[in-house]
Design a protein around this motif. Structure first.
Motif, mmCIF file in Angstrom:
data_model
loop_
_atom_site.group_PDB
_atom_site.id
_atom_site.type_symbol
_atom_site.label_atom_id
_atom_site.label_comp_id
_atom_site.label_asym_id
_atom_site.label_seq_id
_atom_site.Cartn_x
_atom_site.Cartn_y
_atom_site.Cartn_z
ATOM 1 N N SER A 143 7.722 9.449 -2.513
ATOM 2 C CA SER A 143 8.714 8.535 -3.080
ATOM 3 C C SER A 143 8.098 7.448 -3.946
ATOM 4 O O SER A 143 8.820 6.732 -4.641
ATOM 5 N N ALA A 144 6.783 7.332 -3.921
ATOM 6 C CA ALA A 144 6.085 6.353 -4.757
ATOM 7 C C ALA A 144 4.662 6.858 -4.999
ATOM 8 O O ALA A 144 4.103 7.567 -4.162
ATOM 9 N N PRO A 145 4.083 6.490 -6.122
ATOM 10 C CA PRO A 145 2.688 6.867 -6.352
ATOM 11 C C PRO A 145 1.753 6.154 -5.383
ATOM 12 O O PRO A 145 2.087 5.111 -4.825
ATOM 13 N N GLY A 146 0.591 6.727 -5.202
ATOM 14 C CA GLY A 146 -0.443 6.140 -4.356
ATOM 15 C C GLY A 146 -1.301 7.209 -3.701
ATOM 16 O O GLY A 146 -2.510 7.237 -3.871
ATOM 17 N N HIS A 175 -7.482 5.432 3.282
ATOM 18 C CA HIS A 175 -7.289 3.981 3.381
ATOM 19 C C HIS A 175 -7.058 3.376 2.002
ATOM 20 O O HIS A 175 -6.148 2.566 1.811
ATOM 21 N N ASP A 176 -7.868 3.795 1.021
ATOM 22 C CA ASP A 176 -7.733 3.264 -0.343
ATOM 23 C C ASP A 176 -6.392 3.634 -0.963
ATOM 24 O O ASP A 176 -5.943 2.977 -1.903
ATOM 25 N N ALA A 177 -5.748 4.706 -0.460
ATOM 26 C CA ALA A 177 -4.466 5.155 -1.008
ATOM 27 C C ALA A 177 -3.279 4.755 -0.112
ATOM 28 O O ALA A 177 -2.184 5.280 -0.272
ATOM 29 N N GLY A 178 -3.494 3.839 0.830
ATOM 30 C CA GLY A 178 -2.394 3.357 1.657
ATOM 31 C C GLY A 178 -1.976 4.339 2.726
ATOM 32 O O GLY A 178 -0.785 4.467 3.025
#
Length: 186
Positions: A143-146, A175-178
């Motif tokens: 639903s969102a980039p990351g 971790h760096d990508a949430g």
């Protein structure tokens, strides 16, 4: 009538020269979303898990300029798995198009086969294992980039040597990508 195009041209050139944050250093960020038809085998090709699992990133900020969603597809050979993880910033949908999967959602485990849709609200533990004799093919939507940054960090482009995926690299990339790799509190 006099036209002044230099400021706009300078802006376009500045945008076109930005580096992508995927770590690959070979692509430019797509800032302006653009409509596109991507063929079945189209998209940014990546190879996961030592080169055995093909991944296509089709829609994201880098490839299409999407600011609000990510779409990709992947194939898992028999016995392969997407390890348990948790997305902290986005919901995910997985659509199984071929094969049979064992899906872990939180603490629940179920079987999903071709035609099944799996909805994973953010914060939910998710793991997928190919339990069939055939390739497990799926499409995924965020639903969102990351998280596509984690996918790039743990995969290789065709022609590159496979990345040695250690637990530390996986945890750091997630971790760096949430996201959280291998959460213990599902």
């Amino acid at each position: 009538m006099k036209r002044v195009c230099l400021p706009i041209l300078a802006l376009v050139l500045a945008v076109a020269c930005q580096n992508d944050d995927s770590g690959s250093g070979s692509r430019v960020d797509a800032v302006v979303p653009r409509p596109v038809v991507i063929p079945a085998g189209g998209g940014e090709q990546r190879l996961m898990r030592g080169g055995t699992a093909p991944l296509l990133i089709k829609i994201d900020p880098t490839n299409t300029g999407s600011r609000h969603m990510v779409l990709g597809s992947s194939d898992l050979p028999p016995g392969d798995a997407i390890g348990v993880h948790r997305h902290l910033q986005e919901d995910e949908i997985i659509v199984i198009t071929r094969g049979t999967a064992r899906v872990q959602l939180g603490r629940e485990i179920t079987t999903a086969s071709a035609g099944a849709t799996v909805f994973i609200p953010k914060g939910t533990c998710i793991g997928v294992t190919n339990v069939g004799a055939d390739t497990l093919s799926n499409f995924f939507v965020f639903s969102a980039p990351g998280f596509e940054r984690a996918l790039r960090a743990v995969s290789s482009a065709p022609g590159e040597p496979p990345k040695p995926l250690t637990p530390q690299l996986r945890q750091s990339a997630f971790h760096d990508a949430g996201a959280v790799a291998d959460p213990t509190d599902c």
